[in-house]
Design a protein around this motif. Sequence first.
Motif, short mmCIF file in Angstrom:
data_model
loop_
_atom_site.label_atom_id
_atom_site.label_comp_id
_atom_site.label_asym_id
_atom_site.label_seq_id
_atom_site.Cartn_x
_atom_site.Cartn_y
_atom_site.Cartn_z
N TRP A 49 1.03 4.13 -2.86
CA TRP A 49 0.75 5.51 -2.47
C TRP A 49 1.87 6.44 -2.93
O TRP A 49 1.60 7.55 -3.42
N PHE A 66 -4.24 3.11 2.44
CA PHE A 66 -5.51 3.30 1.74
C PHE A 66 -6.70 3.05 2.66
O PHE A 66 -7.68 3.80 2.62
N PHE A 110 -6.12 8.41 -6.20
CA PHE A 110 -5.89 7.55 -5.05
C PHE A 110 -7.10 6.63 -4.82
O PHE A 110 -6.95 5.43 -4.61
N GLN A 154 0.83 -1.20 0.00
CA GLN A 154 0.00 0.00 0.00
C GLN A 154 0.87 1.26 0.00
O GLN A 154 0.58 2.23 -0.71
N LYS A 155 1.91 1.24 0.80
CA LYS A 155 2.81 2.40 0.85
C LYS A 155 3.49 2.63 -0.49
O LYS A 155 3.60 3.77 -0.96
#
Length: 595
Positions: A33, A114, A84, A29-30
Amino acid sequence: MSFLSQKEPVIMDQRPYATMVTNFDSTEQKRSWERLLQKAQSQEDEQSSAQNISSATIPSIEELWLKNINTRTCESLLNAHTSFATHFAGIIRTAYLYCPQIMLSDAEVCDGLFFLALGPNTVNSLLGKSYKDGPSIIISGRCDSFEECLFNFTLSTVGAVQAKAQKAAKRDDYLHNAIEKCPAMPDQYTIRPLEYCALDCTISYTDALSQPAEFYQNLTEKINLWKQQQIGNLPEIISFAFSSFFEKPEDTYAYLAQRWRDWLNAVACGLVLYENQNAEDVRNRINKGREEQIKNMDFDKLFARYSRQNNLILETHLKTKKPFGTKTVDAIETLHQVAEMSQRSEAFAYIDKKYPDKLGIVEAHTGKTPTEKIPDGTDGTDSTPNQLLKSWYQFVYQRTLATHLGACLIAVAATPNAYEQIAGRSMADFIEEEAGIFRKMVRSFKHLTTANPSSSLTLSGSITKILGGMPYHVFSCFCYEARTTIDNWRNCSPTTPLRTQKLHTRNTAYLIQKASEEVSLLDDAKGMRNKTALAFVLAFISAFCDQIWFNDGTVPLWLVVIVTWLVSVVPDFGELFAWIRGVHSSAKTVVFMGD
């Protein structure tokens, strides 16, 4: 005993209880992002340059959680840059189409960018949930409640941290001094040493044990009041701990505390389910759904099994493709080393040491958005040994975790060089365990004619982008209108004939593509013009054949039938080719079925 009498693996043909998604690991997820942050900053720079104004700076991850009367950083970012939300929507909707229950580990929620940025209400809205639908999100943890999971994920006693740090202290004098000089009592509390993806920082043992005495005292008082008298709430206590630890204003992590509270409330009201993976009824359900040969296996034994299987797959790939030239042999040796490591942090540290790669190294407390381009394989660039080996280990770890929790695994829009695609193309999960060339030939024939015991479903990655762009109500309507097709796809299992698997997968992709098509007068006029031209050509060919070839009665009947058939179906071929071209993508979604 002959090979014909050897026992075949028992394959479960029931639907999976839930699916886990590789993209939802907190580190993944990071990474996603950061890529989206980079693209958003580029868009800001381009717009500012076109308007001759100074460019606004997109907030970094560590700046994301500020909330006060005048500022709501996270919400402002999501509203200004909708990529996003659409990125996340595409991933979770793709997974939802195959399995309506999505399982998350507690870490994926507590530390997932997220899930924290969007919150449970938005996540459920993205899935088009209504009054007639039950919960789709299941959080799996090792505690009796999700609140307890959040507590254990972020906080720890000083004594527990010191005990874990003792092993590392033998090689680190600075850490040994920190343990000895820590001003806190063993039963006082501190922040748990961990890489926090939601904060873009790493807190070390030394950091956790080197705070002023007031920090431990104030934090311990708040926790004891919360535990004994129910004064205060846990998210605000954790927010206070981080603010004090980093010496930031109290509102720096206010929005993070709100999101943790939202998820706790969602579990409390039944919008999201929570289950203790160690509870007896849960373990019984998981064992009941497993193949016979892995029943009652714990996490470490499952990891060893998947590590062994996928070690062979990647080793074969490396020897065949030689993607790293002369370094390929060294990459295979590194693969064998990390395959024996059950701790992900240990494996990643070893890979980073062997192949220094700044994309794989976490810089503590920086929280900076990368200025260099982050290669993700989507632009056709080759992956590095660091990236491929980490991709391999991440897959093995997540496949193990999914099986341990009784779920199947899905990798959504995996990039061309990701290990998920390599594993998805491989049909060797069981073949390599069997002796004899003839035996392997028999199994390979069965794969093509009946079912693949370790088969995977592969869907074009462009489908994910289409699903992400659908408004809430459009996705909800699509799920209802295509319910039979979706149900057929969900019924695909390792025992489903390979041809049937491919048919249902393509049918699902086709309906998603059709649902996204626009209707306009210009497009209809263009289509009519092309069909008219094609009809004229086909009519000419038909007349020519009729006058020149077919009028003397010497042409065989089968040739007449074939020509007539071609004239009638050629117009449909154009639409078929247009659909194939429209859904083609180098990125692939791979569903890994069975154990």
